[in-house]
Structure formats: C-alpha cells, structure tokens
Design a protein around this motif. Structure first.
Motif, short mmCIF file in Angstrom:
data_model
loop_
_atom_site.label_atom_id
_atom_site.label_comp_id
_atom_site.label_asym_id
_atom_site.label_seq_id
_atom_site.Cartn_x
_atom_site.Cartn_y
_atom_site.Cartn_z
N HIS A 4 0.97 -1.68 6.20
CA HIS A 4 1.96 -2.72 6.50
C HIS A 4 3.00 -2.18 7.46
O HIS A 4 3.36 -1.01 7.38
CB HIS A 4 2.69 -3.15 5.22
CG HIS A 4 1.83 -3.71 4.17
ND1 HIS A 4 1.23 -4.93 4.26
CD2 HIS A 4 1.46 -3.22 2.97
CE1 HIS A 4 0.53 -5.17 3.17
NE2 HIS A 4 0.64 -4.14 2.37
N TYR A 38 6.42 -4.54 -5.73
CA TYR A 38 5.19 -4.25 -4.99
C TYR A 38 5.15 -2.76 -4.69
O TYR A 38 6.03 -2.21 -4.05
CB TYR A 38 5.17 -5.06 -3.69
CG TYR A 38 3.95 -4.83 -2.83
CD1 TYR A 38 2.69 -4.64 -3.37
CD2 TYR A 38 4.06 -4.82 -1.44
CE1 TYR A 38 1.57 -4.44 -2.57
CE2 TYR A 38 2.95 -4.62 -0.63
CZ TYR A 38 1.71 -4.43 -1.20
OH TYR A 38 0.60 -4.24 -0.40
N LEU A 82 1.29 -12.03 -1.66
CA LEU A 82 0.32 -11.04 -2.12
C LEU A 82 -0.69 -11.78 -2.98
O LEU A 82 -0.31 -12.49 -3.90
CB LEU A 82 1.01 -9.94 -2.94
CG LEU A 82 2.19 -9.24 -2.29
CD1 LEU A 82 2.87 -8.31 -3.31
CD2 LEU A 82 1.75 -8.46 -1.07
N THR A 126 -2.79 -9.56 1.85
CA THR A 126 -1.36 -9.76 2.10
C THR A 126 -1.22 -10.67 3.30
O THR A 126 -2.00 -10.60 4.25
CB THR A 126 -0.62 -8.42 2.36
OG1 THR A 126 -1.13 -7.83 3.54
CG2 THR A 126 -0.78 -7.47 1.18
#
Length: 130
Positions: A4, A38, A82, A126
């Motif tokens: 990410h 997360y 998510l 995601t």
C-alpha cells in the motif's frame, strides 16, 4: 501481503469510525458502525465485539471457512475498504491484542466485557482513495 502507499496505511492509523458489513442468513447485508484496526503486515483487520452481537453470530454461522465481510471508512473524499474472510476468535491473547490495537488507534480503552471476542478478517482485497 498487499503493498500500500504510505498515505493509505496512515489513513488506517487515523481515528475514524468504520462500518462492518456481514450477511444475514437470508443473504441481506447487515451494516453496523465499528472500530477497526488494520495490520497490513499480517494482512489482518480486527473488530472487537461482544460474542452475542449479531455481527459475531453472522460470522460464527459461516463456520471454519469464515464469512465474507467488508469494513469501510470514509473521510470526505478519502475512503478505504478492506474485504476478506472473518472468523470469530475467542483466545484471550488474540482478544487482548485486538483490544490493545483498538486502544492505540482510538485513544481509549474499551470498557470491560467478559463476553468480548475479536472478529479477525484475513484481508483479500483493498480498495480506496486514502
């Protein structure tokens, strides 16, 4: 492990109310507000709740394979979702870790709850513009 951009991960560290979507036995969505943490390195999102809650019952009904769920947060134009499989975890160490992470993100320790469980979501996808 999904890679990410740092701003996406930072968004998940900020204090935001989220929603959790589970499915009822008839297939209709059940959407409720929750706190979510997360852990991108572990690929896990965590939601603490009472073991008697509807969300815990929906996830538990899926059995060992887990229930398909989504958690989402929104702040203006920023949003993040998510998706993955959730399982109800009752092990004291897993619940304690989820409580610790919740307290860190939301800057408050949740009230004691002897029926507390953690919904652990193995993140498979995601989405977002965090």
């Amino acid at each position: 492990m999904v890679k990410h951009p740092e701003r996406y991960l930072e968004f998940w560290r900020e204090r935001h109310l989220c929603t959790l979507t589970t499915l009822r036995p008839d297939g209709s969505p059940h959407v409720v507000p929750v706190g979510v943490t997360y852990d991108a390195e572990a690929g896990l999102a965590r939601v603490i709740t009472s073991g008697t809650s509807a969300k815990a019952r929906h996830v538990g009904a899926a059995g060992a394979e887990g229930a398909r769920v989504a958690v989402c947060q929104v702040d203006g134009r920023r949003w993040a979702t998510l998706e993955g499989r959730a399982r109800v975890r009752t092990e004291p160490d897993r619940v304690a870790e989820a409580v610790r992470r919740y307290a860190e993100r939301y800057q408050r320790t949740p009230r004691p709850n002897p029926a507390r469980v953690v919904l652990e979501i193995e993140v498979e996808r995601t989405l977002g513009n965090g």
